[in-house]
Design an enzyme around this catalytic site. Sequence first.
Site, PDB file in Angstrom:
ATOM      1  N   GLY A  37       0.817  -1.217   0.000  1.00 13.75           N
ATOM      2  CA  GLY A  37       0.000   0.000   0.000  1.00 13.75           C
ATOM      3  C   GLY A  37       0.843   1.256   0.000  1.00 13.75           C
ATOM      4  O   GLY A  37       0.703   2.091   0.890  1.00 13.75           O
ATOM      5  N   SER A  38       1.698   1.419  -1.008  1.00 15.29           N
ATOM      6  CA  SER A  38       2.709   2.481  -0.924  1.00 15.29           C
ATOM      7  C   SER A  38       2.706   3.453  -2.097  1.00 15.29           C
ATOM      8  O   SER A  38       3.724   4.062  -2.401  1.00 15.29           O
ATOM      9  CB  SER A  38       4.099   1.848  -0.791  1.00 15.29           C
ATOM     10  OG  SER A  38       4.295   0.796  -1.723  1.00 15.29           O
ATOM     11  N   THR A  39       1.564   3.631  -2.752  1.00 13.03           N
ATOM     12  CA  THR A  39       1.508   4.612  -3.832  1.00 13.03           C
ATOM     13  C   THR A  39       1.195   6.017  -3.338  1.00 13.03           C
ATOM     14  O   THR A  39       1.310   6.984  -4.088  1.00 13.03           O
ATOM     15  CB  THR A  39       0.461   4.209  -4.887  1.00 13.03           C
ATOM     16  OG1 THR A  39      -0.829   4.123  -4.262  1.00 13.03           O
ATOM     17  CG2 THR A  39       0.825   2.870  -5.518  1.00 13.03           C
TER      18      THR A  39
ATOM     19  N   GLY B 270       0.411   8.519   0.653  1.00 15.81           N
ATOM     20  CA  GLY B 270       0.315   8.567   2.105  1.00 15.81           C
ATOM     21  C   GLY B 270       1.547   8.060   2.828  1.00 15.81           C
ATOM     22  O   GLY B 270       2.683   8.253   2.390  1.00 15.81           O
ATOM     23  N   ILE B 271       1.318   7.397   3.951  1.00 20.90           N
ATOM     24  CA  ILE B 271       2.414   6.903   4.786  1.00 20.90           C
ATOM     25  C   ILE B 271       3.263   5.903   4.018  1.00 20.90           C
ATOM     26  O   ILE B 271       4.491   5.929   4.093  1.00 20.90           O
ATOM     27  CB  ILE B 271       1.863   6.271   6.073  1.00 20.90           C
ATOM     28  CG1 ILE B 271       1.194   7.337   6.947  1.00 20.90           C
ATOM     29  CG2 ILE B 271       2.981   5.580   6.863  1.00 20.90           C
ATOM     30  CD1 ILE B 271       0.450   6.772   8.147  1.00 20.90           C
ATOM     31  N   GLY B 272       2.620   5.024   3.264  1.00 23.60           N
ATOM     32  CA  GLY B 272       3.369   4.017   2.516  1.00 23.60           C
ATOM     33  C   GLY B 272       4.344   4.636   1.543  1.00 23.60           C
ATOM     34  O   GLY B 272       5.510   4.214   1.461  1.00 23.60           O
TER      35      GLY B 272
ATOM     36  N   SER C 195      -1.673   1.614  14.525  1.00 26.66           N
ATOM     37  CA  SER C 195      -2.415   2.826  14.888  1.00 26.66           C
ATOM     38  C   SER C 195      -2.678   2.846  16.383  1.00 26.66           C
ATOM     39  O   SER C 195      -2.841   1.786  17.010  1.00 26.66           O
ATOM     40  CB  SER C 195      -3.749   2.872  14.134  1.00 26.66           C
ATOM     41  OG  SER C 195      -4.588   3.884  14.633  1.00 26.66           O
TER      42      SER C 195
ATOM     43  N   TYR D 186     -12.200  -1.209  12.588  1.00 22.20           N
ATOM     44  CA  TYR D 186     -10.834  -0.787  12.276  1.00 22.20           C
ATOM     45  C   TYR D 186      -9.905  -1.020  13.463  1.00 22.20           C
ATOM     46  O   TYR D 186      -8.823  -1.598  13.325  1.00 22.20           O
ATOM     47  CB  TYR D 186     -10.840   0.692  11.889  1.00 22.20           C
ATOM     48  CG  TYR D 186      -9.474   1.303  11.710  1.00 22.20           C
ATOM     49  CD1 TYR D 186      -8.731   1.056  10.566  1.00 22.20           C
ATOM     50  CD2 TYR D 186      -8.926   2.133  12.687  1.00 22.20           C
ATOM     51  CE1 TYR D 186      -7.471   1.620  10.389  1.00 22.20           C
ATOM     52  CE2 TYR D 186      -7.678   2.713  12.519  1.00 22.20           C
ATOM     53  CZ  TYR D 186      -6.956   2.447  11.374  1.00 22.20           C
ATOM     54  OH  TYR D 186      -5.712   3.006  11.212  1.00 22.20           O
TER      55      TYR D 186
END
Length: 263
Positions: A14-16, A18-20, A141, A154
């Site tokens: 999930g790195s395209t 934000g944090i990723g 989180s 979540y």
Amino acid sequence: MDLQLAGRSAFISGSTQGIGYAVADALSAERVEVVVNGRDTTRVRHAVERLRAAHPGSEPRGIVADFADTDAVEQLLSTVGDVDILVNNVGLFGLAEFEQVTDDDWREYFEVNVMSAVRLSRHLLAPMLDRGWGRIIAVGSESGVNVPADMVHYGVTKAALIALGNGLAKRTRGTGVTVNTVLGGPTYSEGVATAIRSIAAERSVPVAAMRDAVIGQNQTTLLERFLEPEEIADVVLWLASPRASATNGAAVRADGGVLTAML
């Protein structure tokens, strides 16, 4: 400080954005060979291009896979190869009343938020142990510790992620492999920013004012602002390095003081 990461390899789920993406960027700056991941081919390609432009000489690559699709995950595992640093970042996030969250919703959240880390760690941990060095880091989180009433689904998955890291770390005894979780606080990622812009437009107020109003509802934050993705990435970067060899099995807080417990 030399973080001694040059020449290592990393996969960030999930790195395209934000944090990723911030993690991928930080690792690339340390001359780590990164593999980025996302569900959309165009987004993955753009992320790779941005990293190459920002870090000339780097050779990032991308793998397209949706972690809600088990077939896509199996294909990813067959192509990712052995990596030194695994960052389990991908995750679903959303507000919902507990009574309105269906069984299918629960399954999807567990599939993406928990099983993604299970499958990647199961595939990559043993080779790390064989080589005698490796890092597995989950982007968790503070909601996994203080589960919000309007995000029970979540928070439960993030609690499971902490437990997974704690258990896996016990398998690394006496090796150069570590497993840790970063407990991030409220972060101004693209998803949060999009939501705030939408609310601001609906209410005809400035985006900055709406952003401050949203974080102002948090009664325990010590920063009194959203974190930036890069602030989470800096903690991940440290844990990925040989310099952090003494930290293992930990839930490291980067929450802006939101959690009120001392430990």
